[in-house]
Design an enzyme around this catalytic site. Structure first.
Site, PDB file in Angstrom:
ATOM      1  NE  ARG A 115       2.091  10.473  -2.211  1.00 10.98           N
ATOM      2  CZ  ARG A 115       2.206   9.539  -1.272  1.00 10.98           C
ATOM      3  NH1 ARG A 115       3.352   8.891  -1.137  1.00 10.98           N
ATOM      4  NH2 ARG A 115       1.197   9.254  -0.497  1.00 10.98           N
ATOM      5  CB  SER A 158      -4.239  11.853   6.642  1.00  7.05           C
ATOM      6  OG  SER A 158      -2.827  11.862   6.532  1.00  7.05           O
ATOM      7  CD  GLN A 160       1.796   9.829   4.863  1.00  6.31           C
ATOM      8  OE1 GLN A 160       1.650  10.800   4.120  1.00  6.31           O
ATOM      9  NE2 GLN A 160       2.245   8.665   4.448  1.00  6.31           N
ATOM     10  CG  ASP A 306      -0.938   1.951   3.041  1.00  5.59           C
ATOM     11  OD1 ASP A 306      -1.308   2.924   2.351  1.00  5.59           O
ATOM     12  OD2 ASP A 306      -0.196   2.071   4.035  1.00  5.59           O
ATOM     13  CE  LYS A 333      -2.999   6.569   0.803  1.00  3.29           C
ATOM     14  NZ  LYS A 333      -2.581   7.166   2.075  1.00  3.29           N
ATOM     15  NE  ARG A 337      -0.516   2.658  -3.708  1.00  2.63           N
ATOM     16  CZ  ARG A 337       0.085   2.633  -2.528  1.00  2.63           C
ATOM     17  NH1 ARG A 337      -0.619   2.621  -1.417  1.00  2.63           N
ATOM     18  NH2 ARG A 337       1.404   2.590  -2.460  1.00  2.63           N
TER      19      ARG A 337
HETATM   20  C1  S3P Z   1       1.094   6.221   6.892  1.00  2.24           C
HETATM   21  C2  S3P Z   1      -0.158   6.769   6.712  1.00  2.24           C
HETATM   22  C3  S3P Z   1      -0.998   6.526   5.523  1.00  2.24           C
HETATM   23  C4  S3P Z   1      -0.499   5.345   4.708  1.00  2.24           C
HETATM   24  C5  S3P Z   1       0.998   5.361   4.535  1.00  2.24           C
HETATM   25  C6  S3P Z   1       1.689   5.325   5.895  1.00  2.24           C
HETATM   26  C7  S3P Z   1       1.844   6.525   8.124  1.00  2.24           C
HETATM   27  O1  S3P Z   1      -0.978   7.679   4.713  1.00  2.24           O
HETATM   28  O2  S3P Z   1      -1.134   5.300   3.456  1.00  2.24           O
HETATM   29  O3  S3P Z   1       1.410   4.244   3.777  1.00  2.24           O
HETATM   30  O4  S3P Z   1       2.827   5.822   8.423  1.00  2.24           O
HETATM   31  O5  S3P Z   1       1.462   7.466   8.832  1.00  2.24           O
HETATM   32  P1  S3P Z   1      -1.995   8.902   4.937  1.00  2.24           P
HETATM   33  O6  S3P Z   1      -1.778   9.435   6.291  1.00  2.24           O
HETATM   34  O7  S3P Z   1      -1.640   9.913   3.891  1.00  2.24           O
HETATM   35  O8  S3P Z   1      -3.363   8.328   4.728  1.00  2.24           O
END
Ligand code: S3P
Length: 427
Positions: A115, A158, A160, A306, A333, A337
């Protein structure tokens, strides 16, 4: 699984995965003892918990879902941290560990090693972080360095990436400012507010400044709307269904799936009942519905990112055309997906047109039974289970066990609601 049985009754869903990762990571950063109830004990979050423990943080486990995190002192781990399949775990932890006075190595499964990590490496390096990664992939080697605040425009919406930068910002000198292109989930911001951090959000700009210690938290994690989505879509599609899910997180940055299903004609009743951990929670009733095709693009995409695997199943059963665009993040992901869902659904006779940033389907399509694969991606395995509940004949989903990365007991919950699902065999 076999079609035929309606889904009926009331159920809850396991704790929110995003909040559970954050509860242990940010509990470890806090100065004091945090209490967490309703924590999600699943593959992904257990990996984050084990990593936090490997950083020397004492976590008392009263039962599977009840933790006490003794935060404030992290120390150098003796081995690489193993986040297994957890993208959220490794990316958020990278932000935290970039600010620590000791080195660490962050790693995971073969799947996680595929990833993209450049998205966090680049902004963290701009802040002064010392991160080494071959081909911008895990394992990540982080060495101590002095961090400084930056203004960073996120190239993609994003949570994350945003969270990794915000958490690093708590160890940086000066102000860290993030400009978001879209409304990605804001759990980190909400939790930081509750912990007394100096953080402000103004439109699509978030600013954080290190102001010393973070207060510990006392929270009950609400149910995960991303887990609820599988049950909601199943109830919409299976004839004579009527289910109620209680205590679900209704944070507006997560409820895109409810908005889009309602725009398709889904019979949903949503009642907000209160606040848990600074997040709105409530009850969702879902009944069998005649769905119409819909166009999905723009800001709602990140609010349901998601849910697209199970949404593809819903779209196949809707009358007319469904077109999804602006969703190319789906390709990075746990699996790609778009390609993986289209491929597995084709085994059941579906016609799906893949697009670089989404897909197009024209429904309703009647699916037939098949043997399909979960691809070690929890949301693929659960979406294919929902597809099997409305296909002709008996469908077998291999690797259903990976559902446990986010939704332990998924087959059992389906069975409790009356679905004709049996779990067994070696895979
Ligand atoms: C998440 C952010 C999303 C999501 C993941 C959980 C998080 O990812 O798809 O299942 O808890 O911050 P991305 O930030 O890469 O979009």
């Amino acid at each position: 699984m076999r079609p035929g049985n309606p889904l009926r009754g009331t159920s809850s869903v396991p704790g929110d995965k995003s909040l559970s990762h954050r509860a242990v990571l940010m509990g470890a950063m806090a100065d004091g003892v945090s209490h967490v109830r309703g924590w999600l004990a699943a593959g992904d979050t257990e990996a984050t918990l084990a990593s936090v423990q490997a950083l020397g943080v004492f976590v008392e486990r009263h039962d599977e879902h009840t933790l006490t995190v003794h935060g404030g002192t992290m120390r150098q781990p003796t081995a690489p941290l193993n986040f297994v399949n957890a993208g959220t775990g490794i990316r958020l932890a990278a932000g935290v560990l970039a600010g620590q006075p000791f080195p660490s190595v962050l790693d995971g499964s073969e799947q996680l090693r595929r990833r993209p990590m450049r998205r966090i490496i680049e902004p963290l390096r701009l802040m002064g972080a010392d991160i080494e990664a071959v081909n911008d992939r895990a394992p990540l080697t982080i060495r101590p360095s002095k961090l400084r605040g930056v203004r960073y425009e996120l190239p993609m919406a994003s949570a994350q990436v945003k969270s990794a930068i915000l958490l690093a910002g708590l160890y940086a000198e000066g102000v860290t400012e993030i400009v978001e292109p879209g409304p990605a989930r804001d759990h980190t911001e909400r939790m930081l507010v509750s912990m007394g951090a100096d953080i402000q959000t103004e439109g699509n700009v978030i600013r954080v400044t290190a102001n010393g210690q973070l207060r510990p938290m006392d929270m009950t994690v609400p149910g995960d709307i991303s887990s609820a989505a599988f049950l909601i879509v199943a109830a919409c599609l299976v004839p004579d269904s009527d289910i109620t899910l209680t205590n679900v997180n209704l944070n507006p940055t997560r409820t895109g799936i409810l908005d889009v299903l309602q725009a398709m004609g889904a019979r949903l009743e949503i009642h907000e009942t209160g606040l848990e951990a600074g997040e709105p929670v409530g009850t969702i009733r879902a009944q069998t519905s005649a769905l119409r095709g819909v166009e999905v693009g723009g800001d709602v995409v990140v609010r349901m990112i998601d849910e697209f695997p199970v949404f593809m199943v819903a779209a196949l059963h809707a009358e007319g055309e469904t077109l999804v665009r602006d969703a190319k993040e789906l390709r990075v992901k746990e699996t790609d997906r778009i390609a993986v869902m289209a491929g597995e659904l084709r085994k059941m006779g579906a016609v799906v047109e893949e697009r670089e940033d989404g897909f197009r389907v024209v429904g309703p399509q009647r699916l037939h039974s098949a043997e399909v694969q979960g691809h070690d991606d929890h949301r693929i395995a659960m979406s294919m289970t929902v597809a099997g509940l409305v296909a002709q004949g008996e469908t077998i989903v291999h690797e259903i066990r990976c559902a446990g990365d986010s939704f332990p007991g998924f087959p059992q919950t389906m069975m409790q609601l009356g679905a004709n699902v049996a779990e067994g065999g070696a895979s």
